[in-house]
Design an enzyme around this catalytic site. Structure first.
Site, PDB file in Angstrom:
ATOM      1  N   ARG A 152      57.898  52.579  62.221  1.00 20.25           N
ATOM      2  CA  ARG A 152      58.064  51.764  61.019  1.00 20.25           C
ATOM      3  C   ARG A 152      57.405  50.394  61.207  1.00 20.25           C
ATOM      4  O   ARG A 152      56.868  49.802  60.286  1.00 20.25           O
ATOM      5  CB  ARG A 152      59.546  51.613  60.688  1.00 20.25           C
ATOM      6  CG  ARG A 152      60.173  52.910  60.231  1.00 20.25           C
ATOM      7  CD  ARG A 152      61.612  52.693  59.828  1.00 20.25           C
ATOM      8  NE  ARG A 152      62.251  53.942  59.467  1.00 20.25           N
ATOM      9  CZ  ARG A 152      62.853  54.745  60.338  1.00 20.25           C
ATOM     10  NH1 ARG A 152      62.893  54.432  61.610  1.00 20.25           N
ATOM     11  NH2 ARG A 152      63.424  55.852  59.923  1.00 20.25           N
ATOM     12  N   SER A 212      61.506  49.151  50.936  1.00 18.84           N
ATOM     13  CA  SER A 212      60.195  49.443  51.532  1.00 18.84           C
ATOM     14  C   SER A 212      60.197  49.077  53.015  1.00 18.84           C
ATOM     15  O   SER A 212      60.830  48.108  53.425  1.00 18.84           O
ATOM     16  CB  SER A 212      59.095  48.629  50.836  1.00 18.84           C
ATOM     17  OG  SER A 212      59.245  48.684  49.443  1.00 18.84           O
ATOM     18  N   ASP A 236      70.401  55.295  58.089  1.00 14.10           N
ATOM     19  CA  ASP A 236      70.566  55.817  59.455  1.00 14.10           C
ATOM     20  C   ASP A 236      72.030  56.144  59.737  1.00 14.10           C
ATOM     21  O   ASP A 236      72.353  57.159  60.351  1.00 14.10           O
ATOM     22  CB  ASP A 236      70.064  54.786  60.476  1.00 14.10           C
ATOM     23  CG  ASP A 236      68.663  54.326  60.141  1.00 14.10           C
ATOM     24  OD1 ASP A 236      67.744  55.136  60.214  1.00 14.10           O
ATOM     25  OD2 ASP A 236      68.510  53.153  59.737  1.00 14.10           O
ATOM     26  N   THR A 237      72.915  55.261  59.257  1.00 18.43           N
ATOM     27  CA  THR A 237      74.348  55.471  59.442  1.00 18.43           C
ATOM     28  C   THR A 237      74.796  56.727  58.708  1.00 18.43           C
ATOM     29  O   THR A 237      75.555  57.547  59.232  1.00 18.43           O
ATOM     30  CB  THR A 237      75.108  54.226  58.930  1.00 18.43           C
ATOM     31  OG1 THR A 237      74.771  53.125  59.783  1.00 18.43           O
ATOM     32  CG2 THR A 237      76.604  54.426  58.930  1.00 18.43           C
ATOM     33  N   ARG A 283      72.904  59.297  57.887  1.00 15.70           N
ATOM     34  CA  ARG A 283      72.357  60.471  58.590  1.00 15.70           C
ATOM     35  C   ARG A 283      73.175  60.766  59.853  1.00 15.70           C
ATOM     36  O   ARG A 283      73.499  61.917  60.144  1.00 15.70           O
ATOM     37  CB  ARG A 283      70.904  60.186  59.031  1.00 15.70           C
ATOM     38  CG  ARG A 283      69.907  60.267  57.914  1.00 15.70           C
ATOM     39  CD  ARG A 283      68.520  59.852  58.422  1.00 15.70           C
ATOM     40  NE  ARG A 283      67.509  60.049  57.398  1.00 15.70           N
ATOM     41  CZ  ARG A 283      66.371  59.379  57.329  1.00 15.70           C
ATOM     42  NH1 ARG A 283      66.095  58.460  58.237  1.00 15.70           N
ATOM     43  NH2 ARG A 283      65.504  59.634  56.382  1.00 15.70           N
ATOM     44  N   HIS A 328      66.274  48.930  61.318  1.00  7.80           N
ATOM     45  CA  HIS A 328      66.014  50.260  60.755  1.00  7.80           C
ATOM     46  C   HIS A 328      64.675  50.682  61.367  1.00  7.80           C
ATOM     47  O   HIS A 328      63.618  50.440  60.814  1.00  7.80           O
ATOM     48  CB  HIS A 328      65.923  50.191  59.232  1.00  7.80           C
ATOM     49  CG  HIS A 328      65.423  51.475  58.593  1.00  7.80           C
ATOM     50  ND1 HIS A 328      66.107  52.659  58.672  1.00  7.80           N
ATOM     51  CD2 HIS A 328      64.301  51.746  57.878  1.00  7.80           C
ATOM     52  CE1 HIS A 328      65.437  53.606  58.033  1.00  7.80           C
ATOM     53  NE2 HIS A 328      64.330  53.071  57.543  1.00  7.80           N
TER      54      HIS A 328
END
Ligand SMILES: NC(=O)c1ccc[n+]([C@@H]2O[C@H](COP(=O)([O-])OP(=O)(O)OC[C@H]3O[C@@H](n4cnc5c(N)ncnc54)[C@H](O)[C@@H]3O)[C@@H](O)[C@H]2O)c1
Length: 307
Positions: free
Chosen positions: A87, A120, A149-150, A152, A176
């Site tokens: 990222r 974004s 993320d949490t 998932r 992230h």
């Protein structure tokens, strides 16, 4: 409440709009996209479903004029991560595009107390840039951060332990991105501390690694992530719209919690109608604290390269 979604014709923007249609917590949605036809198509498609969902209005345009009068602006416009790209590597490709969007937002009239929610990528860096842009006060700028993320991680832990995802409580904090930190010391499974399982850290290592790589895996399989990020955005917008002050791991400009400052990253945060109500200091062990400091450092290194 009126929400504008910049990039509303794209995958993440349109999935967020769809989640918000079912959520029924906003009255008006404006979809802005440089691809005006895509935004118009999404708005028409959503409008078609209105009689079976809830009473909302949808507008669309490639012009930022329709953002006037917004209470919340969600920015999902951006270039997608390539499967082999971190990222943070996206930063160079996305910063100038993002700065252009911020310039457009300076020219629109937002309602008092309006919030900006950045989605974004790289989301923490772009959240920091948005907070510096002086469009709304810093505390009214949030990034989606590690909400996805949490979400998932909880779902994948639930699969591993054969539990319902809603019964698993576990946070991911920090960036992230690659330096995200799982907070295992306070995680619970159906109310039982995860730490009560012998060798729990080793047992869930693979689950965490898969969580961290999950975004890239979804990109590899279907071209881009949308559904879970859509419901994650809805969770944040709902807390803003209803002023529920829900504690969410959103990204915001940190001012000393756990000794972290001058960078935007995710810590547990009460989210209300005007954005950040309070950043809550999480209970972390030494390893988790160290991980969060490393996350802050790696984001600061990137920020230094671009500013
Ligand atoms: N924070 C998170 O958890 C998370 C999760 C998934 C994706 N993302 C990020 O979301 C962004 C969008 O991903 P996507 O899969 O929806 O991509 P996409 O290509 O499907 O959609 C992006 C949309 O933005 C539009 N756009 C580009 N520049 C614009 C501008 N200046 N003004 C208005 N619209 C513009 C494009 O026309 C396109 O429709 C990416 O940066 C991606 O990395 C973030």
């Amino acid at each position: 409440m009126k929400v504008s979604i910049i990039g509303g014709g794209g995958r993440v923007g349109s999935d967020a709009a769809y989640a918000l249609q079912f959520g029924g917590v906003v009255r008006e949605m404006a979809l802005v996209d440089m691809n005006g036809d895509m935004a118009a198509g999404e708005a028409l498609d959503l409008r078609h479903g209105a009689s079976l969902t809830c009473n909302q209005t949808f507008t669309s345009s490639d012009d930022y004029g329709i953002v006037d009068g917004s209470d919340c602006v969600v920015i999902t416009a951006g270039l997608r991560r390539r499967p082999d790209e971190t990222r943070l590597e996206l930063v160079n490709r996305n910063v100038s595009l993002f700065k252009g969007i911020l310039e457009h937002l300076k020219g629109v009239k937002l309602n008092d107390g309006a919030t900006i929610v950045v989605v974004s990528n790289p989301v923490d860096i772009l959240t920091h840039l948005a907070a510096q842009a002086d469009i709304v006060p810093q505390s009214q700028v949030l990034g989606l951060g590690t909400v996805l993320d949490t979400c998932r991680f909880r779902s994948l832990l639930a699969d591993h332990f054969k539990l319902n995802a809603t019964d698993v409580k576990a946070l991911i904090l920090g960036e992230h991105g690659d330096s995200m930190v799982p907070i295992l010391s306070s995680a619970t499974l159906g109310g039982v501390p995860l730490s009560s399982i012998p060798n729990y850290e080793a047992e869930i290592q693979e689950v965490f690694e898969f969580t961290r790589k999950s975004g890239a895996e979804v990109i590899r399989l279907k071209g881009g992530a949308g559904r879970a990020v859509g419901v994650s955005i809805k969770e944040v917008v709902e807390s803003i719209s209803l002023n529920t002050e829900k504690v969410l791991p959103v990204s915001s400009w940190q001012k000393g919690t756990l000794g972290i400052s001058d960078i935007s990253l995710s810590l547990p945060t009460k989210v209300g109608r005007k954005g950040v109500v309070q950043v809550i200091e999480p209970v972390v062990n030494d390893m988790e604290r160290e991980g969060l400091h490393k996350s802050a450092k790696s984001l600061k290194d990137v920020l230094a390269q671009i500013s």
